[in-house]
Write an enzyme that holds these catalytic residues in place. Structure first.
Site, PDB file in Angstrom:
ATOM      1  N   ASN A  96       8.306 -19.628   9.668  1.00 50.60           N
ATOM      2  CA  ASN A  96       6.982 -19.324  10.219  1.00 50.60           C
ATOM      3  C   ASN A  96       6.115 -20.564  10.381  1.00 50.60           C
ATOM      4  OD1 ASN A  96       7.424 -16.653  10.686  1.00 50.60           O
ATOM      5  ND2 ASN A  96       6.756 -16.001   8.655  1.00 50.60           N
ATOM      6  N   HIS A 111      12.308 -14.715   0.923  1.00 50.12           N
ATOM      7  CA  HIS A 111      11.718 -14.253   2.185  1.00 50.12           C
ATOM      8  C   HIS A 111      12.819 -13.824   3.151  1.00 50.12           C
ATOM      9  CE1 HIS A 111       9.206 -15.069   5.973  1.00 50.12           C
ATOM     10  NE2 HIS A 111       8.725 -13.996   5.394  1.00 50.12           N
TER      11      HIS A 111
HETATM   12  P1  NAD Z   1       5.384  -2.011   5.169  1.00 56.00           P
HETATM   13  O1  NAD Z   1       3.959  -1.721   5.423  1.00 56.00           O
HETATM   14  O2  NAD Z   1       6.423  -1.568   6.153  1.00 56.00           O
HETATM   15  O3  NAD Z   1       5.811  -1.419   3.738  1.00 56.00           O
HETATM   16  C1  NAD Z   1       5.083  -1.607   2.557  1.00 56.00           C
HETATM   17  C2  NAD Z   1       5.462  -0.481   1.616  1.00 56.00           C
HETATM   18  O4  NAD Z   1       4.825  -0.730   0.372  1.00 56.00           O
HETATM   19  C3  NAD Z   1       5.002   0.919   2.109  1.00 56.00           C
HETATM   20  O5  NAD Z   1       6.090   1.812   2.114  1.00 56.00           O
HETATM   21  C4  NAD Z   1       3.952   1.307   1.057  1.00 56.00           C
HETATM   22  O6  NAD Z   1       3.892   2.703   0.812  1.00 56.00           O
HETATM   23  C5  NAD Z   1       4.454   0.527  -0.156  1.00 56.00           C
HETATM   24  N1  NAD Z   1       3.412   0.378  -1.160  1.00 56.00           N
HETATM   25  C6  NAD Z   1       2.116   0.036  -0.990  1.00 56.00           C
HETATM   26  N2  NAD Z   1       1.458   0.028  -2.178  1.00 56.00           N
HETATM   27  C7  NAD Z   1       2.389   0.356  -3.118  1.00 56.00           C
HETATM   28  C8  NAD Z   1       2.332   0.535  -4.518  1.00 56.00           C
HETATM   29  N3  NAD Z   1       1.197   0.349  -5.182  1.00 56.00           N
HETATM   30  N4  NAD Z   1       3.472   0.895  -5.163  1.00 56.00           N
HETATM   31  C9  NAD Z   1       4.623   1.073  -4.492  1.00 56.00           C
HETATM   32  N5  NAD Z   1       4.731   0.924  -3.151  1.00 56.00           N
HETATM   33  C10 NAD Z   1       3.631   0.576  -2.474  1.00 56.00           C
HETATM   34  O7  NAD Z   1       5.457  -3.593   4.922  1.00 56.00           O
HETATM   35  P2  NAD Z   1       6.660  -4.579   5.240  1.00 56.00           P
HETATM   36  O8  NAD Z   1       6.580  -5.026   6.659  1.00 56.00           O
HETATM   37  O9  NAD Z   1       7.926  -3.993   4.724  1.00 56.00           O
HETATM   38  O10 NAD Z   1       6.218  -5.838   4.357  1.00 56.00           O
HETATM   39  C11 NAD Z   1       6.398  -5.873   2.966  1.00 56.00           C
HETATM   40  C12 NAD Z   1       6.338  -7.305   2.487  1.00 56.00           C
HETATM   41  O11 NAD Z   1       7.335  -8.059   3.183  1.00 56.00           O
HETATM   42  C13 NAD Z   1       5.014  -8.020   2.758  1.00 56.00           C
HETATM   43  O12 NAD Z   1       4.748  -8.887   1.684  1.00 56.00           O
HETATM   44  C14 NAD Z   1       5.300  -8.815   4.028  1.00 56.00           C
HETATM   45  O13 NAD Z   1       4.523  -9.992   4.125  1.00 56.00           O
HETATM   46  C15 NAD Z   1       6.753  -9.179   3.832  1.00 56.00           C
HETATM   47  N6  NAD Z   1       7.521  -9.464   5.054  1.00 56.00           N
HETATM   48  C16 NAD Z   1       7.373  -8.689   6.155  1.00 56.00           C
HETATM   49  C17 NAD Z   1       8.133  -8.975   7.279  1.00 56.00           C
HETATM   50  C18 NAD Z   1       8.041  -8.125   8.521  1.00 56.00           C
HETATM   51  O14 NAD Z   1       8.434  -8.605   9.600  1.00 56.00           O
HETATM   52  N7  NAD Z   1       7.569  -6.892   8.443  1.00 56.00           N
HETATM   53  C19 NAD Z   1       9.045 -10.048   7.271  1.00 56.00           C
HETATM   54  C20 NAD Z   1       9.192 -10.797   6.101  1.00 56.00           C
HETATM   55  C21 NAD Z   1       8.416 -10.491   4.990  1.00 56.00           C
END
Ligand code: NAD
Length: 289
Positions: A193, A143
């Site tokens: 978190n 994470h």
């Molecule tokens: P985001 O929405 O910015 O990005 C997700 C990406 O996944 C997008 O570019 C989308 O096109 C791609 N995607 C979706 N379906 C897909 C598929 N079938 N094949 C390939 N790519 C695909 O999301 P994020 O904020 O980067 O979050 C991603 C992960 O990280 C989640 O699991 C989230 O819980 C975790 N996370 C997020 C944060 C945060 O603050 N944003 C922090 C820690 C962890």
């Protein structure tokens, strides 16, 4: 497998987190193969990475040559098949178990028996996700925090099925990427978190109860507790709906009242007051302001 044998990593999902992990891996000298659904996602990610590296060059944290080398290590495809033979794959797609399940099905069809899968999920149980793949012993939670280039922590979370050698490899990978890892049991919210979400939700409860204004609570936590941002500034920055949704997910797992989203937060989400991105959250970001 040891960290010294890993020269290439895969990343599925090139959003905020995937792009950040890609940058950290390229800066660590690893070849990075990124997969997302469309070229637009990659164009956005590459621009974000280039801008971030440019800022580092301007601040003399890296040289122009190092920036060029990092960018050359990045490649992109819309085909998960390009990750065949890659020993370590980060998953950073939408926080949706259905989407993640589809991705791991595709990865299982092309990846070798030794490939490690590291999910960046914030709220889905790691053990539940490990049960979706062919080799759960090779599955681990890593994470990262947003923005990845700035935030130095990685929580490493073994699933119930994870082999110790895989947890150790994830810890070594975090260090290779310039981060400080901690290990943590597979529990809702991990460490950060689990503490941060009840704190944020309690701030909303204080506001609801009329104890103090959002501005005064933010000032109190910044000046009195040394927080870089107050809880309302933080919610407006990350998206008000995230605190609401994550709280509700953790409440679903634990049934602990401290994770239940307060009525005010629920109403703000219904009203579309999601923070900076919608121009209004706990603060007003409209142009006239
Ligand atoms: P985001 O929405 O910015 O990005 C997700 C990406 O996944 C997008 O570019 C989308 O096109 C791609 N995607 C979706 N379906 C897909 C598929 N079938 N094949 C390939 N790519 C695909 O999301 P994020 O904020 O980067 O979050 C991603 C992960 O990280 C989640 O699991 C989230 O819980 C975790 N996370 C997020 C944060 C945060 O603050 N944003 C922090 C820690 C962890």
């Amino acid at each position: 497998m040891n960290i010294g044998n890993i020269g290439t990593v895969g990343i599925v999902g090139a959003g905020s987190m995937g792009a950040g992990i890609a940058q950290a891996a390229a800066q660590a000298g690893l070849k990075v193969k990124v997969v997302d659904v469309g070229d637009a996602a990659w164009a956005r990610a590459r621009k974000t990475i280039a801008k971030s590296l440019e800022r580092m060059v301007a601040k003399e944290k890296i040289t122009g040559e190092q920036m060029k080398e990092a960018l050359e290590l990045l490649s992109f495809s819309t085909d998960v098949g390009t990750l065949a033979g890659v020993p370590f794959v980060f998953e950073a797609v939408f926080e949706d178990i259905g989407v993640k399940k589809e991705i791991f099905g595709k990865l299982d069809a092309v990846c070798g028996d030794d490939t490690v899968y590291a999910t960046n999920t914030s709220s889905i149980a790691i053990t539940e996700m490990a049960s979706l793949v062919k080799r759960p012993a090779r599955f681990v939670g890593m994470h990262f925090f947003n923005p990845v280039p700035m935030m130095r922590l990685v929580e490493v979370i073994p699933a119930m099925q994870t082999e110790k050698a895989v947890t150790d490899l994830a810890l070594a990978m975090a260090v290779k990427l310039g981060k400080t890892p901690i290990t943590c049991k597979d529990t809702p919210g991990f460490v950060v978190n689990r503490l941060l979400i009840p704190y944020i939700l309690d701030a909303v409860r204080l506001l609801e109860a009329g104890v103090a204004s959002a501005e005064d609570i933010d000032t109190a936590m910044k000046l009195g507790a040394g927080m870089p941002m107050g809880p309302f500034e933080l919610m407006d920055f990350t998206g008000v709906e995230i605190s609401h949704l994550v709280g509700e997910i953790f409440y679903g797992y634990t049934k602990e009242a401290r994770f239940a989203s307060p009525g005010l937060l629920r109403n703000m989400v219904s009203a579309g007051y999601l923070g900076r991105k919608t121009g209004r959250g706990f603060y007003d970001y409209s142009e006239k302001k």
